[in-house]
Design a protein around this motif. Sequence first.
Motif, short mmCIF file in Angstrom:
data_model
loop_
_atom_site.label_atom_id
_atom_site.label_comp_id
_atom_site.label_asym_id
_atom_site.label_seq_id
_atom_site.Cartn_x
_atom_site.Cartn_y
_atom_site.Cartn_z
N GLN A 52 1.01 -0.78 -0.24
CA GLN A 52 0.03 -0.38 0.32
C GLN A 52 0.60 1.56 -0.23
N TRP A 53 1.64 1.75 0.87
CA TRP A 53 2.77 2.24 0.95
C TRP A 53 3.22 2.90 -0.64
N ARG A 54 4.42 1.31 -1.46
CA ARG A 54 4.37 1.99 -2.24
C ARG A 54 3.72 2.15 -3.36
N ALA A 55 1.79 2.51 -3.43
CA ALA A 55 1.04 2.07 -4.57
C ALA A 55 1.06 3.71 -4.33
N VAL A 56 1.31 4.17 -2.78
CA VAL A 56 1.35 6.06 -2.34
C VAL A 56 2.63 6.37 -3.47
N ARG A 57 3.39 5.91 -2.89
CA ARG A 57 4.89 6.47 -3.51
C ARG A 57 5.32 6.33 -4.63
N ASP A 58 3.79 5.67 -5.99
CA ASP A 58 3.93 5.16 -6.71
C ASP A 58 3.15 6.58 -7.79
N GLU A 59 2.11 6.98 -6.72
CA GLU A 59 1.09 8.30 -7.58
C GLU A 59 1.49 9.37 -6.65
N LEU A 60 2.49 9.59 -5.49
CA LEU A 60 2.73 10.57 -5.81
C LEU A 60 4.41 11.25 -6.63
N ARG A 61 5.21 9.66 -6.97
CA ARG A 61 6.30 10.56 -7.73
C ARG A 61 5.32 10.53 -9.70
N ALA A 62 4.54 9.50 -9.83
CA ALA A 62 3.26 10.48 -11.41
C ALA A 62 2.22 11.88 -10.85
N ILE A 63 2.07 12.65 -9.88
CA ILE A 63 1.69 13.38 -9.42
C ILE A 63 2.71 14.97 -9.83
N ARG A 64 4.19 14.16 -9.24
CA ARG A 64 4.71 14.68 -9.20
C ARG A 64 5.92 15.36 -10.62
N ARG A 65 5.35 14.14 -11.37
CA ARG A 65 6.09 14.02 -12.95
C ARG A 65 5.06 15.01 -13.56
N LEU A 66 3.60 15.20 -12.78
CA LEU A 66 2.80 15.97 -13.27
C LEU A 66 3.28 17.67 -13.55
N VAL A 67 3.54 18.08 -12.50
CA VAL A 67 3.64 18.39 -11.79
C VAL A 67 4.21 19.28 -12.76
N ASP A 68 5.71 18.23 -13.16
CA ASP A 68 6.90 19.55 -13.05
C ASP A 68 7.12 19.20 -15.48
N ALA A 69 6.10 18.85 -15.33
CA ALA A 69 5.47 18.56 -16.84
C ALA A 69 5.17 20.63 -17.11
N GLN A 70 4.30 21.06 -16.22
CA GLN A 70 3.27 22.11 -16.54
C GLN A 70 4.43 23.03 -16.85
N PRO A 71 3.68 23.63 -17.74
CA PRO A 71 4.82 24.80 -18.09
C PRO A 71 4.93 26.44 -16.86
N LYS A 72 5.91 26.76 -16.78
CA LYS A 72 5.64 28.03 -15.64
C LYS A 72 5.59 29.09 -16.17
#
Length: 179
Positions: free
Chosen positions: A159-179
């Motif tokens: 369950q904690w690995r799934a949370v970590r993977d989800e947070l990493r995916a969110i981080r990639r999406l945020v980093d991909a957004q134009p600033k």
Amino acid sequence: MTDDWLVLDPGEAVEWAARPRLMRAAPAVVASLVIAAVALGDAAALDPLALVALLVAPAPGLYGYLRVVNTRFVVTDRSVHRKRGIVGVDIRTVELDRVQNTRSARGVLGNAFGYGTVEIEVAGGSDLRFYDVYDPDDVRRLVERLSGARESIPGTVEQWRAVRDELRAIRRLVDAQPK
């Protein structure tokens, strides 16, 4: 050392109990002696009415002594308790699962004579202090051990690995957004 003020739950055991060092009352006793000496000196030299101060002289020392002997600190396997007060009694109880952090402090004299203060940080409330107790580091470790024994990390490793993977995916999406 525990009196009728401490009501334990069935199966609850006292792990540690103490009161502040009696030397904590020493300044009040010294104040009483100074008042008495001044009253006697004034009565002999100036005014016999100064002897009335002798009636008041024991008050600070008595108050300091009663304040120390009517203060109790207790750690059970489920909670932490502090009782203090002479006329009005203040009893504070904190469940160990609400303890967030502990710390012990010693002054110069505390290092020399083995006493100090244990501060217990409480979730959602004011902190609790055990002051002028002997071996404060041992008391702090006891409270940490007892409060930590009840904590467990919820969920499984998957369950904690799934949370970590989800947070990493969110981080990639945020980093991909134009600033």
